[in-house]
Design a protein around this motif. Structure first.
Motif, short mmCIF file in Angstrom:
data_model
loop_
_atom_site.label_atom_id
_atom_site.label_comp_id
_atom_site.label_asym_id
_atom_site.label_seq_id
_atom_site.Cartn_x
_atom_site.Cartn_y
_atom_site.Cartn_z
N SER A 150 -71.21 -8.03 -10.15
CA SER A 150 -70.01 -7.17 -10.08
C SER A 150 -70.22 -6.15 -8.97
CB SER A 150 -69.73 -6.51 -11.43
OG SER A 150 -70.93 -6.19 -12.07
N LEU A 151 -69.44 -6.31 -7.94
CA LEU A 151 -69.60 -5.48 -6.75
C LEU A 151 -68.31 -4.70 -6.48
CD1 LEU A 151 -71.14 -8.32 -4.54
CD2 LEU A 151 -72.40 -6.42 -5.57
N TYR A 152 -68.45 -3.56 -5.84
CA TYR A 152 -67.26 -2.79 -5.41
C TYR A 152 -66.81 -3.37 -4.06
CZ TYR A 152 -68.64 0.38 -9.11
OH TYR A 152 -68.97 0.91 -10.33
N GLU A 153 -65.71 -4.09 -4.11
CA GLU A 153 -65.25 -4.85 -2.93
C GLU A 153 -64.89 -3.95 -1.74
OE1 GLU A 153 -64.24 -8.41 -2.60
OE2 GLU A 153 -65.52 -8.85 -4.32
N HIS A 154 -64.39 -2.73 -2.04
CA HIS A 154 -63.93 -1.87 -0.94
C HIS A 154 -65.08 -1.06 -0.32
CE1 HIS A 154 -63.95 0.49 -4.58
NE2 HIS A 154 -63.95 1.60 -3.84
N LEU A 155 -66.27 -1.19 -0.92
CA LEU A 155 -67.43 -0.46 -0.37
C LEU A 155 -68.35 -1.42 0.39
CD1 LEU A 155 -68.43 1.77 -3.44
CD2 LEU A 155 -67.02 2.41 -1.47
N ASN A 156 -69.25 -0.84 1.20
CA ASN A 156 -70.19 -1.70 1.92
C ASN A 156 -71.45 -1.95 1.07
OD1 ASN A 156 -71.91 0.51 2.19
ND2 ASN A 156 -71.11 1.04 4.22
N ALA A 157 -72.38 -2.74 1.64
CA ALA A 157 -73.57 -3.14 0.88
C ALA A 157 -74.43 -1.93 0.54
CB ALA A 157 -74.37 -4.15 1.71
N ILE A 158 -74.59 -1.04 1.53
CA ILE A 158 -75.44 0.15 1.30
C ILE A 158 -74.90 0.95 0.11
CG2 ILE A 158 -76.10 2.40 2.27
CD1 ILE A 158 -77.53 0.66 4.01
N ASP A 159 -73.59 1.19 0.10
CA ASP A 159 -73.01 2.01 -0.98
C ASP A 159 -73.12 1.30 -2.33
OD1 ASP A 159 -72.50 4.09 0.68
OD2 ASP A 159 -70.47 3.42 1.20
N ASN A 160 -72.92 -0.02 -2.33
CA ASN A 160 -73.08 -0.77 -3.58
C ASN A 160 -74.51 -0.63 -4.09
OD1 ASN A 160 -70.89 -2.66 -4.82
ND2 ASN A 160 -70.48 -2.62 -2.62
N ALA A 200 -75.39 -6.96 8.14
CA ALA A 200 -74.06 -6.86 7.51
C ALA A 200 -73.98 -5.67 6.55
CB ALA A 200 -73.77 -8.16 6.75
N ARG A 201 -74.96 -4.75 6.67
CA ARG A 201 -75.06 -3.68 5.65
C ARG A 201 -73.85 -2.74 5.62
NH1 ARG A 201 -78.30 -2.54 9.87
NH2 ARG A 201 -78.35 -0.41 10.75
N ASN A 202 -73.17 -2.61 6.78
CA ASN A 202 -72.03 -1.66 6.79
C ASN A 202 -70.67 -2.34 6.62
OD1 ASN A 202 -73.58 0.70 7.11
ND2 ASN A 202 -73.96 0.13 9.26
N LYS A 203 -70.70 -3.66 6.44
CA LYS A 203 -69.45 -4.41 6.23
C LYS A 203 -68.95 -4.21 4.81
CE LYS A 203 -68.99 -8.70 8.74
NZ LYS A 203 -69.13 -10.13 8.68
N ARG A 204 -67.62 -4.16 4.64
CA ARG A 204 -67.12 -4.06 3.26
C ARG A 204 -67.26 -5.40 2.55
NH1 ARG A 204 -61.75 -0.47 3.13
NH2 ARG A 204 -61.24 -1.41 5.14
N ILE A 205 -67.51 -5.33 1.26
CA ILE A 205 -67.82 -6.54 0.50
C ILE A 205 -66.65 -7.54 0.52
CG2 ILE A 205 -68.59 -7.42 -1.77
CD1 ILE A 205 -70.56 -5.56 -0.11
N LYS A 206 -65.43 -7.03 0.64
CA LYS A 206 -64.31 -7.97 0.65
C LYS A 206 -64.34 -8.89 1.88
CE LYS A 206 -60.90 -4.55 2.12
NZ LYS A 206 -59.77 -3.78 1.67
N GLU A 207 -65.16 -8.50 2.88
CA GLU A 207 -65.30 -9.38 4.05
C GLU A 207 -66.50 -10.32 3.91
OE1 GLU A 207 -65.16 -6.98 7.75
OE2 GLU A 207 -64.22 -5.51 6.44
N TYR A 208 -67.24 -10.20 2.83
CA TYR A 208 -68.43 -11.04 2.61
C TYR A 208 -68.03 -12.44 2.13
CZ TYR A 208 -72.37 -7.68 2.82
OH TYR A 208 -73.35 -6.83 3.23
N SER A 209 -68.85 -13.46 2.51
CA SER A 209 -68.69 -14.79 1.92
C SER A 209 -69.31 -14.76 0.52
CB SER A 209 -69.43 -15.83 2.78
OG SER A 209 -70.83 -15.61 2.68
N LEU A 210 -69.05 -15.83 -0.25
CA LEU A 210 -69.62 -15.90 -1.60
C LEU A 210 -71.16 -15.88 -1.55
CD1 LEU A 210 -68.91 -16.17 -4.59
CD2 LEU A 210 -69.07 -18.64 -4.33
#
Ligand SMILES: Nc1ncnc2c1ncn2[C@@H]1O[C@H](COP(=O)(O)OP(=O)(O)OP(=O)(O)O)[C@@H](O)[C@H]1O
Length: 305
Positions: free
Chosen positions: A90-100, A128-138
Motif C-alpha cells: 500500500s503506497l501513497y500514489e501522489h508521493l515519491n519513493a523517498i516520501d513513501n 526513480a526516487r523522486n518520481k511519483r508512485i503513480k508514474e511507477y510500473s507494477l
C-alpha cells in the motif's frame, strides 16, 4: 545441522469446521536459504504465511522463528527481524519513493535517513526516487514494497507471490534482486509461488504444498534429481504369483510382491501399458493400477498451471 530460521511443527488451521486448510504442516527453512514455497492456487501458501507472521491464530502446533517459540511474548522481538511483502504494497500514489519510505520509517524504530537511500539502492530505484508512485510500473511498485520491507534490515524476508502480474522484464528484475539480497547480505528469503519454473530458477530449497499438506521438502538440487527417478507403480491382480512370473522377463528394475500387490518401477508411463499388455496376454485379471510416488504427477500439475 543447518540452523533453521522458520520451523513449524504439527501446524493446523481451519477457516471453517468442515475443512482443514492447513494440516500437520512441518516447515523447515534453513538460515541463508532462498526457500520456495510451491503449490497450486488455493493450496494454503498465503494462509501458512499468515500463520507464521501471527496474522491468523493457529488451531494447534508450534511456530519457531530464529530458534524462538513464536507467541504473545516473543512476537514483537521476533517480528523485528522479519520483513514481509504479502500483498501489493500500500503506497501513497501522489508521493515519491523517498516520501513513501519516510512515512514507513516513521512507524518503525531507529531507521536512519541513510537507510532509506540504502534500500533504494538495493532495489535499484535510486534514479526513480523522486518520481511519483503513480508514474511507477507494477514492477517498480513491487520493488518499492520490498524496499519498505528491508528498512529494518531484516534477517528474513517473506514474499507472497512477488512476481504475480509482472511482465517478463519485471519478473527477471525481481528474481535478480532476490538472489542479490541473499548473496550480498545473507538474508534468508521465503518466497511463495505456484510456478515450479520460477522456484527452480531462484531457490536453493523447496517445499511443495497441496491441500494444506506438505508433500515434499528438500533442496532444489534433490528435487531435480528426484524428477528423473523411476515411477513406482502398484498393481492389484487376481493371481500375483503368476503375474510376477509373467513379468520376470521384462528388463525392468525392482519387480516385487508386497502384501499381495505387484510393485514395479518404470521409466515412463508407456512402460505401464507394456506391463498391462503382458498381464492381459496371460489372462491375468487386473483390478487396480496406482502410481505410488505421485511426485511426477505433482510436477506436471504444477508446471501446467
Ligand atoms: N479468508 C478466508 N476465509 C475462508 N477460506 C479461506 C480464506 N482465505 C483462504 N481460504 C481458503 O483456504 C485455502 C487456502 O487458501 P490460500 O489463499 O492460503 O492458498 P494459496 O496457496 O495462497 O492460493 P493463492 O495463490 O490462490 O492465494 C483455500 O481453500 C481457500 O479457499
Amino acid at each position: 545441522m543447518n540452523q533453521l530460521v522458520v520451523e513449524t511443527k504439527n501446524l493446523n488451521f481451519s477457516y471453517s469446521k468442515d475443512k482443514k486448510d492447513i494440516e500437520d504442516l512441518e516447515l523447515k527453512v534453513p538460515k541463508g536459504s532462498i526457500y520456495g514455497f510451491l503449490g497450486p492456487n488455493g493450496s494454503g501458501k498465503s494462509t501458512t504465511i499468515r500463520l507464521i507472521l501471527g496474522l491468523l491464530k493457529k488451531n494447534s502446533g508450534t511456530v519457531v522463528l530464529f530458534g524462538e517459540l513464536f507467541n504473545g511474548q516473543s512476537r514483537l522481538k521476533v517480528l523485528n527481524k522479519v520483513g514481509a511483502l504479502i500483498e501489493n504494497p500500500s503506497l501513497y500514489e501522489h508521493l515519491n519513493a523517498i516520501d513513501n519510505l519516510k512515512i514507513s520509517a516513521n512507524y518503525r524504530q531507529n531507521i536512519s535517513s541513510s537507510r532509506i537511500l540504502e534500500v533504494l539502492e538495493i532495489v535499484n530505484l535510486t534514479n526513480a526516487r523522486n518520481k511519483r508512485i503513480k508514474e511507477y510500473s507494477l514492477g517498480m511498485k513491487q520493488r518499492l514494497g520490498l524496499a519498505i520491507a528491508l528498512l529494518s534490515n531484516p534477517e528474513l524476508i517473506i514474499l507472497d507471490e512477488p512476481t504475480n502480474g509482472l511482465d517478463p522484464k519485471g519478473i527477471i528484475e525481481m528474481r535478480t534482486l532476490i538472489k542479490d539480497l541473499n548473496k550480498r547480505f545473507g538474508t534468508t528469503i521465503f518466497i511463495s509461488s505456484h510456478l515450479l519454473s520460477e522456484i527452480e530458477k531462484t531457490c536453493t530449497h523447496v517445499g511443495i504444498i497441496r491441500n494444506g499438506k506438505m508433500l515434499y521438502q528438500d533442496t532444489v538440487a534433490s528435487l531435480k534429481e528426484s524428477k528423473g527417478t523411476n515411477i513406482k507403480v502398484e498393481i492389484e491382480v487376481d493371481n500375483p504369483i503368476e503375474a510376477l512370473s509373467a513379468l520376470k522377463d521384462l528388463k525392468m528394475e525392482h519387480i516385487s510382491l508386497l502384501d499381495g500387490f505387484i510393485q514395479i518401477e518404470v521409466k515412463n508411463k508407456n512402460e505401464i501399458t507394456e506391463v498391462i499388455d503382458i498381464l492381459r496376454a496371460e489372462s491375468i485379471n487386473i483390478y487396480q493400477v496406482s502410481i505410488k510416488n505421485n511426485l511426477e504427477e505433482l510436477f506436471l500439475s504444477l508446471t501446467e498451471n
